[in-house]
Design a protein around this motif. Structure first.
Motif, PDB file in Angstrom:
ATOM      1  N   TYR A 118      58.711 -16.978  -4.871  1.00  0.00           N
ATOM      2  CA  TYR A 118      59.652 -16.146  -5.590  1.00  0.00           C
ATOM      3  C   TYR A 118      59.649 -16.493  -7.070  1.00  0.00           C
ATOM      4  CZ  TYR A 118      61.572 -15.465  -0.911  1.00  0.00           C
ATOM      5  OH  TYR A 118      61.733 -15.184   0.414  1.00  0.00           O
ATOM      6  N   THR A 119      59.715 -15.464  -7.893  1.00  0.00           N
ATOM      7  CA  THR A 119      59.907 -15.700  -9.319  1.00  0.00           C
ATOM      8  C   THR A 119      61.381 -15.981  -9.543  1.00  0.00           C
ATOM      9  OG1 THR A 119      60.361 -13.383  -9.797  1.00  0.00           O
ATOM     10  CG2 THR A 119      58.037 -14.088  -9.876  1.00  0.00           C
ATOM     11  N   GLN A 120      61.716 -16.413 -10.744  1.00  0.00           N
ATOM     12  CA  GLN A 120      63.117 -16.712 -11.032  1.00  0.00           C
ATOM     13  C   GLN A 120      63.972 -15.455 -10.872  1.00  0.00           C
ATOM     14  OE1 GLN A 120      63.916 -18.513 -14.803  1.00  0.00           O
ATOM     15  NE2 GLN A 120      66.073 -18.787 -14.339  1.00  0.00           N
ATOM     16  N   GLU A 121      63.461 -14.314 -11.312  1.00  0.00           N
ATOM     17  CA  GLU A 121      64.218 -13.070 -11.196  1.00  0.00           C
ATOM     18  C   GLU A 121      64.464 -12.694  -9.737  1.00  0.00           C
ATOM     19  OE1 GLU A 121      61.371 -13.285 -13.130  1.00  0.00           O
ATOM     20  OE2 GLU A 121      62.501 -13.605 -14.980  1.00  0.00           O
ATOM     21  N   GLU A 122      63.432 -12.893  -8.887  1.00  0.00           N
ATOM     22  CA  GLU A 122      63.596 -12.586  -7.470  1.00  0.00           C
ATOM     23  C   GLU A 122      64.608 -13.529  -6.819  1.00  0.00           C
ATOM     24  OE1 GLU A 122      59.187 -10.848  -6.282  1.00  0.00           O
ATOM     25  OE2 GLU A 122      59.501 -13.014  -6.331  1.00  0.00           O
ATOM     26  N   LEU A 123      64.548 -14.813  -7.179  1.00  0.00           N
ATOM     27  CA  LEU A 123      65.521 -15.760  -6.641  1.00  0.00           C
ATOM     28  C   LEU A 123      66.938 -15.389  -7.050  1.00  0.00           C
ATOM     29  CD1 LEU A 123      63.895 -19.290  -6.965  1.00  0.00           C
ATOM     30  CD2 LEU A 123      64.706 -18.199  -4.900  1.00  0.00           C
ATOM     31  N   VAL A 124      67.117 -15.031  -8.313  1.00  0.00           N
ATOM     32  CA  VAL A 124      68.451 -14.649  -8.790  1.00  0.00           C
ATOM     33  C   VAL A 124      68.932 -13.416  -8.043  1.00  0.00           C
ATOM     34  CG1 VAL A 124      69.726 -13.766 -10.777  1.00  0.00           C
ATOM     35  CG2 VAL A 124      68.213 -15.727 -11.058  1.00  0.00           C
ATOM     36  N   GLU A 125      68.031 -12.450  -7.838  1.00  0.00           N
ATOM     37  CA  GLU A 125      68.419 -11.226  -7.116  1.00  0.00           C
ATOM     38  C   GLU A 125      68.803 -11.537  -5.669  1.00  0.00           C
ATOM     39  OE1 GLU A 125      66.336  -7.129  -5.563  1.00  0.00           O
ATOM     40  OE2 GLU A 125      65.564  -8.051  -7.377  1.00  0.00           O
ATOM     41  N   ILE A 126      68.013 -12.362  -4.990  1.00  0.00           N
ATOM     42  CA  ILE A 126      68.286 -12.709  -3.587  1.00  0.00           C
ATOM     43  C   ILE A 126      69.589 -13.496  -3.474  1.00  0.00           C
ATOM     44  CG2 ILE A 126      67.499 -14.120  -1.645  1.00  0.00           C
ATOM     45  CD1 ILE A 126      64.611 -13.392  -2.534  1.00  0.00           C
ATOM     46  N   LEU A 127      69.775 -14.474  -4.361  1.00  0.00           N
ATOM     47  CA  LEU A 127      70.932 -15.351  -4.268  1.00  0.00           C
ATOM     48  C   LEU A 127      72.199 -14.735  -4.823  1.00  0.00           C
ATOM     49  CD1 LEU A 127      69.177 -18.702  -5.184  1.00  0.00           C
ATOM     50  CD2 LEU A 127      69.849 -17.897  -2.918  1.00  0.00           C
ATOM     51  N   SER A 128      72.092 -13.620  -5.535  1.00  0.00           N
ATOM     52  CA  SER A 128      73.275 -12.957  -6.078  1.00  0.00           C
ATOM     53  C   SER A 128      73.881 -11.954  -5.107  1.00  0.00           C
ATOM     54  CB  SER A 128      72.922 -12.241  -7.387  1.00  0.00           C
ATOM     55  OG  SER A 128      72.547 -13.178  -8.366  1.00  0.00           O
ATOM     56  N   LYS A 129      73.178 -11.651  -4.027  1.00  0.00           N
ATOM     57  CA  LYS A 129      73.703 -10.702  -3.045  1.00  0.00           C
ATOM     58  C   LYS A 129      74.917 -11.297  -2.346  1.00  0.00           C
ATOM     59  CE  LYS A 129      69.348  -8.414  -2.166  1.00  0.00           C
ATOM     60  NZ  LYS A 129      68.272  -8.178  -1.207  1.00  0.00           N
ATOM     61  N   VAL A 130      75.898 -10.462  -2.099  1.00  0.00           N
ATOM     62  CA  VAL A 130      77.113 -10.908  -1.421  1.00  0.00           C
ATOM     63  C   VAL A 130      77.199 -10.249  -0.048  1.00  0.00           C
ATOM     64  CG1 VAL A 130      78.367 -11.330  -3.551  1.00  0.00           C
ATOM     65  CG2 VAL A 130      78.535  -9.115  -2.481  1.00  0.00           C
ATOM     66  N   THR A 131      77.962 -10.869   0.839  1.00  0.00           N
ATOM     67  CA  THR A 131      78.134 -10.290   2.169  1.00  0.00           C
ATOM     68  C   THR A 131      78.958  -9.014   2.054  1.00  0.00           C
ATOM     69  OG1 THR A 131      80.082 -11.662   2.528  1.00  0.00           O
ATOM     70  CG2 THR A 131      78.016 -12.480   3.409  1.00  0.00           C
ATOM     71  N   GLN A 132      78.580  -8.024   2.818  1.00  0.00           N
ATOM     72  CA  GLN A 132      79.290  -6.755   2.819  1.00  0.00           C
ATOM     73  C   GLN A 132      80.366  -6.792   3.899  1.00  0.00           C
ATOM     74  OE1 GLN A 132      78.673  -4.375   0.492  1.00  0.00           O
ATOM     75  NE2 GLN A 132      77.246  -5.884  -0.339  1.00  0.00           N
ATOM     76  N   VAL A 133      81.565  -6.411   3.530  1.00  0.00           N
ATOM     77  CA  VAL A 133      82.695  -6.457   4.442  1.00  0.00           C
ATOM     78  C   VAL A 133      83.330  -5.074   4.500  1.00  0.00           C
ATOM     79  CG1 VAL A 133      84.920  -7.530   4.899  1.00  0.00           C
ATOM     80  CG2 VAL A 133      83.115  -8.857   3.849  1.00  0.00           C
ATOM     81  N   ASP A 134      83.697  -4.651   5.711  1.00  0.00           N
ATOM     82  CA  ASP A 134      84.392  -3.385   5.901  1.00  0.00           C
ATOM     83  C   ASP A 134      85.887  -3.640   5.710  1.00  0.00           C
ATOM     84  OD1 ASP A 134      85.268  -0.873   6.584  1.00  0.00           O
ATOM     85  OD2 ASP A 134      84.904  -1.128   8.730  1.00  0.00           O
ATOM     86  N   VAL A 137      91.279 -12.900   0.789  1.00  0.00           N
ATOM     87  CA  VAL A 137      90.287 -13.827   0.230  1.00  0.00           C
ATOM     88  C   VAL A 137      88.988 -13.101  -0.056  1.00  0.00           C
ATOM     89  CG1 VAL A 137      88.884 -15.863   0.732  1.00  0.00           C
ATOM     90  CG2 VAL A 137      91.317 -15.863   1.265  1.00  0.00           C
ATOM     91  N   ARG A 138      88.532 -12.262   0.858  1.00  0.00           N
ATOM     92  CA  ARG A 138      87.278 -11.535   0.662  1.00  0.00           C
ATOM     93  C   ARG A 138      87.362 -10.554  -0.501  1.00  0.00           C
ATOM     94  NH1 ARG A 138      83.022 -11.495   4.681  1.00  0.00           N
ATOM     95  NH2 ARG A 138      83.425 -13.299   5.972  1.00  0.00           N
ATOM     96  N   LYS A 139      88.554 -10.021  -0.777  1.00  0.00           N
ATOM     97  CA  LYS A 139      88.737  -9.121  -1.919  1.00  0.00           C
ATOM     98  C   LYS A 139      88.540  -9.873  -3.232  1.00  0.00           C
ATOM     99  CE  LYS A 139      90.122  -4.802  -1.495  1.00  0.00           C
ATOM    100  NZ  LYS A 139      89.317  -3.701  -1.958  1.00  0.00           N
ATOM    101  N   VAL A 140      89.003 -11.131  -3.271  1.00  0.00           N
ATOM    102  CA  VAL A 140      88.993 -11.914  -4.508  1.00  0.00           C
ATOM    103  C   VAL A 140      87.721 -12.750  -4.647  1.00  0.00           C
ATOM    104  CG1 VAL A 140      90.210 -13.713  -5.787  1.00  0.00           C
ATOM    105  CG2 VAL A 140      91.503 -12.008  -4.519  1.00  0.00           C
TER     106      VAL A 140
END
Length: 185
Positions: free
Chosen positions: A50-66, A79-82
């Motif tokens: 992974y390049t640095q940009e790819e790592l940042v993109e992968i690690l910046s993803k957050v869990t999606q909550v309904d 807590v999930r809202k904040v």
């Protein structure tokens, strides 16, 4: 174009193991030419894919909550809202990499803000588990609020009474199934 360092070399650039099959030749002591250093380079190549940009993109993803889920706990909802929780932590992404290589990747490619965010969330999770295991569960157990609602009945039953009760329950279930079968027929 960037020059590849030995740590960044692809797996294809490494020395190929010999095509000798030790069992085919009857020589049980024969070995391949793959050394520990070459295996370490292969692991680094996998971790460094992974390049640095790819790592940042992968690690910046957050869990999606309904958030419209009516069964979601109100405290969890708040807590999930904040606090956004990472979809994948950097230590999980690098778990199959040797420790020294993982440390180098963390220092060189993962921004401090993401490292701090992941470590904060991980620390809070560990703290919550610690409090649950060493404070909340012992208190709840002592107060008896973790017991089944009818435990006061079953705790005082003799072995004979328990067997009799199980037979009665099994007979009731059998009758219910028979009645359900008659009604559906």
């Amino acid at each position: 174009m960037q020059e590849e360092s030995p740590a960044m070399a692809s797996v294809d650039d490494q020395e190929e193991p010999s095509n000798l099959d030790p069992l085919e030749n009857g020589d049980e002591t024969a070995t391949t030419t793959t050394t520990t250093a070459e295996m370490d380079r292969a692991a680094m190549a996998d971790a460094s894919q992974y390049t640095q940009e790819e790592l940042v993109e992968i690690l910046s993803k957050v869990t999606q909550v309904d958030f419209s889920d009516e069964y979601m706990d109100p405290i969890e909802w708040s807590v999930r809202k904040v606090v956004p929780l990472p979809a994948v932590y950097f230590w999980d992404l690098l778990k199959d990499v040797p420790e020294d290589v993982a440390q180098q990747i963390v220092q060189d490619k993962i921004p401090r803000k993401i490292r701090m965010w992941h470590r904060f969330i991980g620390t809070m999770d560990r703290a919550q588990h610690f409090v649950n295991d060493w404070v909340a569960q012992p208190i709840a157990g002592t107060l008896g609020i973790t017991d089944a609602r009818i435990s006061y009945v079953t705790d005082t039953m003799t072995e004979e009474d328990m067997q009799k009760s199980k037979r009665l329950v099994a007979e009731r279930k059998r009758r219910q199934e028979e009645n359900a079968a008659k009604e559906s027929a």
